[in-house]
Motif scaffolding. Sequence first.
Motif, mmCIF file in Angstrom:
data_model
loop_
_atom_site.group_PDB
_atom_site.id
_atom_site.type_symbol
_atom_site.label_atom_id
_atom_site.label_comp_id
_atom_site.label_asym_id
_atom_site.label_seq_id
_atom_site.Cartn_x
_atom_site.Cartn_y
_atom_site.Cartn_z
ATOM 1 N N SER A 114 9.019 -5.528 -19.672
ATOM 2 C CA SER A 114 9.884 -6.966 -20.281
ATOM 3 C C SER A 114 9.769 -7.386 -19.067
ATOM 4 O O SER A 114 9.230 -7.635 -18.268
ATOM 5 N N PHE A 115 10.414 -8.563 -18.525
ATOM 6 C CA PHE A 115 11.055 -9.204 -17.975
ATOM 7 C C PHE A 115 11.402 -8.364 -16.718
ATOM 8 O O PHE A 115 10.785 -9.277 -15.352
ATOM 9 N N ASN A 116 12.601 -7.472 -16.855
ATOM 10 C CA ASN A 116 13.268 -6.750 -15.673
ATOM 11 C C ASN A 116 11.592 -5.470 -15.028
ATOM 12 O O ASN A 116 12.190 -5.151 -14.141
ATOM 13 N N THR A 117 10.887 -5.036 -15.858
ATOM 14 C CA THR A 117 10.310 -3.845 -15.588
ATOM 15 C C THR A 117 9.132 -5.156 -14.931
ATOM 16 O O THR A 117 8.231 -4.897 -14.245
ATOM 17 N N ARG A 118 8.577 -6.525 -14.659
ATOM 18 C CA ARG A 118 7.776 -7.239 -14.107
ATOM 19 C C ARG A 118 8.372 -8.344 -12.971
ATOM 20 O O ARG A 118 8.139 -7.752 -11.790
ATOM 21 N N PHE A 119 9.732 -8.743 -12.648
ATOM 22 C CA PHE A 119 10.481 -9.290 -12.004
ATOM 23 C C PHE A 119 11.429 -8.702 -11.438
ATOM 24 O O PHE A 119 11.839 -9.402 -10.707
ATOM 25 N N GLY A 120 12.037 -7.546 -11.823
ATOM 26 C CA GLY A 120 13.177 -7.358 -11.752
ATOM 27 C C GLY A 120 12.723 -4.660 -10.993
ATOM 28 O O GLY A 120 11.560 -5.307 -11.340
ATOM 29 N N GLU A 121 13.348 -4.733 -11.718
ATOM 30 C CA GLU A 121 13.360 -3.573 -10.425
ATOM 31 C C GLU A 121 13.430 -2.070 -12.119
ATOM 32 O O GLU A 121 14.195 -1.281 -11.394
ATOM 33 N N GLU A 122 13.760 -2.683 -13.179
ATOM 34 C CA GLU A 122 13.152 -1.545 -14.069
ATOM 35 C C GLU A 122 12.675 -0.946 -14.565
ATOM 36 O O GLU A 122 11.705 -1.426 -13.930
ATOM 37 N N LYS A 123 12.683 -0.032 -14.882
ATOM 38 C CA LYS A 123 11.105 1.647 -15.707
ATOM 39 C C LYS A 123 10.609 0.303 -16.713
ATOM 40 O O LYS A 123 11.190 0.664 -17.723
ATOM 41 N N GLY A 124 9.423 0.800 -16.094
ATOM 42 C CA GLY A 124 8.900 0.585 -16.962
ATOM 43 C C GLY A 124 6.936 0.400 -16.435
ATOM 44 O O GLY A 124 7.118 -0.427 -15.039
ATOM 45 N N THR A 125 6.365 -0.566 -17.045
ATOM 46 C CA THR A 125 4.790 -1.125 -16.235
ATOM 47 C C THR A 125 5.301 -2.354 -16.205
ATOM 48 O O THR A 125 6.074 -3.266 -16.725
ATOM 49 N N ASN A 126 4.781 -3.298 -15.750
ATOM 50 C CA ASN A 126 4.063 -4.687 -15.598
ATOM 51 C C ASN A 126 2.517 -5.015 -15.497
ATOM 52 O O ASN A 126 2.262 -3.848 -14.868
ATOM 53 N N PRO A 127 2.059 -6.190 -15.576
ATOM 54 C CA PRO A 127 0.654 -6.839 -15.896
ATOM 55 C C PRO A 127 -0.163 -6.640 -14.063
ATOM 56 O O PRO A 127 -1.111 -5.920 -13.707
ATOM 57 N N GLU A 128 0.800 -7.073 -12.754
ATOM 58 C CA GLU A 128 0.526 -6.467 -11.646
ATOM 59 C C GLU A 128 0.245 -5.359 -11.709
ATOM 60 O O GLU A 128 -1.091 -4.741 -10.408
ATOM 61 N N GLU A 129 1.321 -4.762 -11.756
ATOM 62 C CA GLU A 129 0.726 -3.406 -11.529
ATOM 63 C C GLU A 129 -0.489 -2.284 -11.680
ATOM 64 O O GLU A 129 -1.131 -1.791 -11.386
ATOM 65 N N LEU A 130 -0.771 -3.382 -13.575
ATOM 66 C CA LEU A 130 -2.142 -2.074 -13.433
ATOM 67 C C LEU A 130 -2.645 -3.208 -13.143
ATOM 68 O O LEU A 130 -4.084 -2.188 -12.591
ATOM 69 N N LEU A 131 -2.884 -4.092 -12.654
ATOM 70 C CA LEU A 131 -3.598 -4.736 -11.867
ATOM 71 C C LEU A 131 -4.446 -4.090 -10.546
ATOM 72 O O LEU A 131 -5.259 -3.614 -10.187
ATOM 73 N N ALA A 132 -3.084 -4.052 -9.709
ATOM 74 C CA ALA A 132 -2.973 -3.065 -8.145
ATOM 75 C C ALA A 132 -3.519 -2.150 -8.891
ATOM 76 O O ALA A 132 -4.712 -1.332 -7.719
ATOM 77 N N ALA A 133 -3.525 -1.205 -10.034
ATOM 78 C CA ALA A 133 -3.988 -0.042 -10.391
ATOM 79 C C ALA A 133 -5.390 0.016 -10.033
ATOM 80 O O ALA A 133 -6.888 0.837 -10.075
ATOM 81 N N ALA A 134 -5.928 -0.788 -11.100
ATOM 82 C CA ALA A 134 -7.152 -0.732 -11.214
ATOM 83 C C ALA A 134 -8.013 -1.265 -9.936
ATOM 84 O O ALA A 134 -9.402 -0.670 -9.782
#
Length: 142
Positions: free
Chosen positions: A36-56
């Motif tokens: 969601s917006f908050n998992t991507r730009f905030g601190e809410e639990k969940g994933t985001n595209p940038e985290e997945l890019l970093a993992a890759a």
Amino acid sequence: MGFKRHATAHWEGDLKSGQGRMSTPQSGLFEGTRYSFNTRFGEEKGTNPEELLAAAHAGCYSMALSFMLQNAGFTASRIDTKAEVLMETSPGPHAVGVHLTVTASIPGIDAAGFADIATNAKENCVISRALGIPVTMDAKLV
């Protein structure tokens, strides 16, 4: 012979109050993982595209380094890679670079040889080449 890999994303609602789910059906690693917006730009639990890019990127780099070490006659006891996707928010969110932090234990290699191979892996791993943004690195032999 080529191959394909895929993941899926589903989104409902507007940007700030909506939410989505991402899945990796080929591997089954995650199914319907919330973002969601908050998992991507905030601190809410969940994933985001940038985290997945970093993992890759971390995974790709570690494998590329292992391969290049093998070609030079070395086998790593351990390679640990952290990839940080560096983001800017203006004029809109965009990735401006990735920083890799690498520590490796490689019997028989000297620091100069390790630095050369680590740099080659950074420049030539599939994800580094695909990004089109600067990739920086701190690599340390331990």
